[in-house]
Design an enzyme around this catalytic site. Structure first.
Site, PDB file in Angstrom:
ATOM      1  N   ASP A   1      34.955  35.891  46.496  1.00 32.66           N
ATOM      2  CA  ASP A   1      33.585  36.821  46.967  1.00 32.66           C
ATOM      3  C   ASP A   1      32.366  36.270  46.887  1.00 32.66           C
ATOM      4  O   ASP A   1      31.718  35.864  48.322  1.00 32.66           O
ATOM      5  CB  ASP A   1      33.698  38.123  46.713  1.00 32.66           C
ATOM      6  CG  ASP A   1      33.783  38.514  45.449  1.00 32.66           C
ATOM      7  OD1 ASP A   1      34.109  37.976  44.370  1.00 32.66           O
ATOM      8  OD2 ASP A   1      34.030  39.827  44.915  1.00 32.66           O
TER       9      ASP A   1
ATOM     10  N   ALA B   1      41.479  49.909  35.392  1.00 30.10           N
ATOM     11  CA  ALA B   1      42.887  49.580  35.596  1.00 30.10           C
ATOM     12  C   ALA B   1      42.213  48.518  36.077  1.00 30.10           C
ATOM     13  O   ALA B   1      42.922  47.564  36.940  1.00 30.10           O
ATOM     14  CB  ALA B   1      44.066  50.605  36.052  1.00 30.10           C
TER      15      ALA B   1
ATOM     16  N   SER C   1      37.571  52.784  40.937  1.00 27.44           N
ATOM     17  CA  SER C   1      37.686  53.780  41.015  1.00 27.44           C
ATOM     18  C   SER C   1      36.961  53.977  41.711  1.00 27.44           C
ATOM     19  O   SER C   1      36.056  55.223  41.823  1.00 27.44           O
ATOM     20  CB  SER C   1      37.985  54.436  40.131  1.00 27.44           C
ATOM     21  OG  SER C   1      37.708  53.907  38.717  1.00 27.44           O
TER      22      SER C   1
ATOM     23  N   ASP D   1      35.588  45.484  47.023  1.00 25.89           N
ATOM     24  CA  ASP D   1      35.896  46.987  46.497  1.00 25.89           C
ATOM     25  C   ASP D   1      35.514  47.686  48.106  1.00 25.89           C
ATOM     26  O   ASP D   1      36.390  48.672  47.640  1.00 25.89           O
ATOM     27  CB  ASP D   1      35.826  47.556  45.219  1.00 25.89           C
ATOM     28  CG  ASP D   1      35.460  46.294  43.876  1.00 25.89           C
ATOM     29  OD1 ASP D   1      36.459  45.492  45.073  1.00 25.89           O
ATOM     30  OD2 ASP D   1      35.678  46.746  42.977  1.00 25.89           O
TER      31      ASP D   1
END
Length: 376
Positions: free
Chosen positions: A29, A116, A120, A165
């Site tokens: 990215d 993880a 989030s 994201d």
């Protein structure tokens, strides 16, 4: 506590935004290359009402503590290191962009696993941006929401992430992976209907995060930029895959050579994956994933023993292919399997972890899901 119990009235609406997992295209990215994430069924949910007194009240049902109360005209970048910085940063970024946000009461909850590598934080940012855009009638597109959310994370929270994201959380659609060109931010929804092909994509959370990862992102970014400078291109996405051997011959630093080889070849793997999915040959994506893991392990040097074990044990147990996903040094891997073999592959990974003395990994199915949406 519910929104009503906290704030004394019902919310004006409820919104959800998902976490994401990246199928292919890692560390590409910031090299203005290609990525291919998909949204998870796990979401951050925000219940929100407007205020007109310059007060922002935030509450998370997932974190101990009461309401965080802030004044929106006193929000300052890098001043808050708690979870509240993510939604507060969105309010700050919207106001910086000239949008008339006068305050809000926000109640947040999330099913996106934390720690993880499944974004989030991006889910929290995007769901906040979407709710405020709707309530204040800002008319922001999904890509606008992603840009605001990334600015919140970069400038307010202080994390120098790319835009993948936030774009995945804002713009993904059900049954598709999202092709994103990180140079011009153009997107394409690529059909990824696993169930129709009798397949599943598993996420294996290794439950580890090694300190080796500290500073590794910045070091690799600098190495990629050095490679682009030596090769005389604006970014590594400008090196055609067919010219990779010639480019590598001009690089003397073995680390930089490895970083360049990974980025150029991973951009090519994204293009190969799209071609396979367009042709309906979803099973053939498996070996591309395993090939990508080898590149992340050997050229980019961001894997770890636990992630290598996930990939090796999953493939030994009958998976079609697997690779680590995300920033590395821990976090998660994705595993493509025949649905009929999912239990056997999960057993193979779990038993391998037990034999190695590692904490039992968390395994769940990643169903390509919808991006941010209003629920009520």
């Amino acid at each position: 506590m519910s929104f009503e119990e906290l704030y004394g009235s019902a919310p004006e609406g409820t919104w959800a935004a998902p976490g994401r997992v990246n199928l292919i295209g890692e560390y590409t990215d910031f090299n203005e290359g290609f990525v291919m994430p998909l949204a998870l069924p796990h979401t951050a949910v925000a219940q929100v009402s407007r205020r007109d007194d310059g007060v922002l009240r935030l509450y998370s049902s997932d974190i101990e503590g009461g309401i965080v109360q802030l004044r929106i005209d006193e929000l300052e970048p890098l001043a808050n290191a708690s979870w509240a910085a993510y939604p507060a940063g969105v309010v700050w970024a919207l106001r910086e962009a000239g949008h008339p946000i006068a305050g809000a009461d926000i109640h947040l909850s999330s099913t996106v696993p934390t720690g993880a590598g499944l974004s989030s934080s991006a889910a929290l940012e995007v769901v906040t941006a979407h709710a405020l855009s709707d309530l204040y009638e800002l008319g922001l597109s999904c890509q606008d929401l992603a840009v605001v959310a990334q600015r919140a994370e970069n400038a307010f929270v202080g994390v120098p992430c790319g835009i993948m994201d936030q774009t995945a959380s804002a713009c993904c659609t059900e049954g598709h992976a999202l092709y994103l060109d990180c140079r011009d931010l153009s997107t394409r929804q690529v059909p990824f209907d696993l169930a129709a092909h009798g397949l599943q994509l598993l996420v294996v959370d290794s439950r580890v995060k090694h300190a080796l990862g500290d500073g590794a992102y910045a070091e690799r970014r600098a190495g990629c930029e050095e490679g682009a400078r030596i090769l005389g291109v604006p970014a590594l996405r400008d090196i055609p895959y067919e010219q990779l051997p010639q480019a590598l011959s001009q690089l003397t630093d073995p680390k930089v050579r490895g970083y360049v080889r990974h980025v150029v070849s991973d951009n090519h793997r994204v293009e190969r994956t799209i071609a396979l999915l367009d042709a309906g040959d979803v099973r053939a994506v498996g070996p591309v994933l395993t090939e990508g893991h080898a590149s992340l392990r050997d050229d980019l040097l961001i894997s770890c023993e636990e992630l290598d074990l996930v990939v090796a044990s999953a493939n030994a147990g009958g998976a079609l292919g697997a690779r680590m996903t995300g920033g590395g040094f821990g976090g998660s891997a994705v595993v493509l399997v025949d649905a009929s073999h999912a239990a056997a592959v999960t057993k193979s990974v779990t038993e391998a972890f037990a034999a190695a003395g590692y904490t039992e990994p968390r395994v769940f199915e990643a169903t390509p899901s919808a991006g941010t949406r209003r629920l009520s």
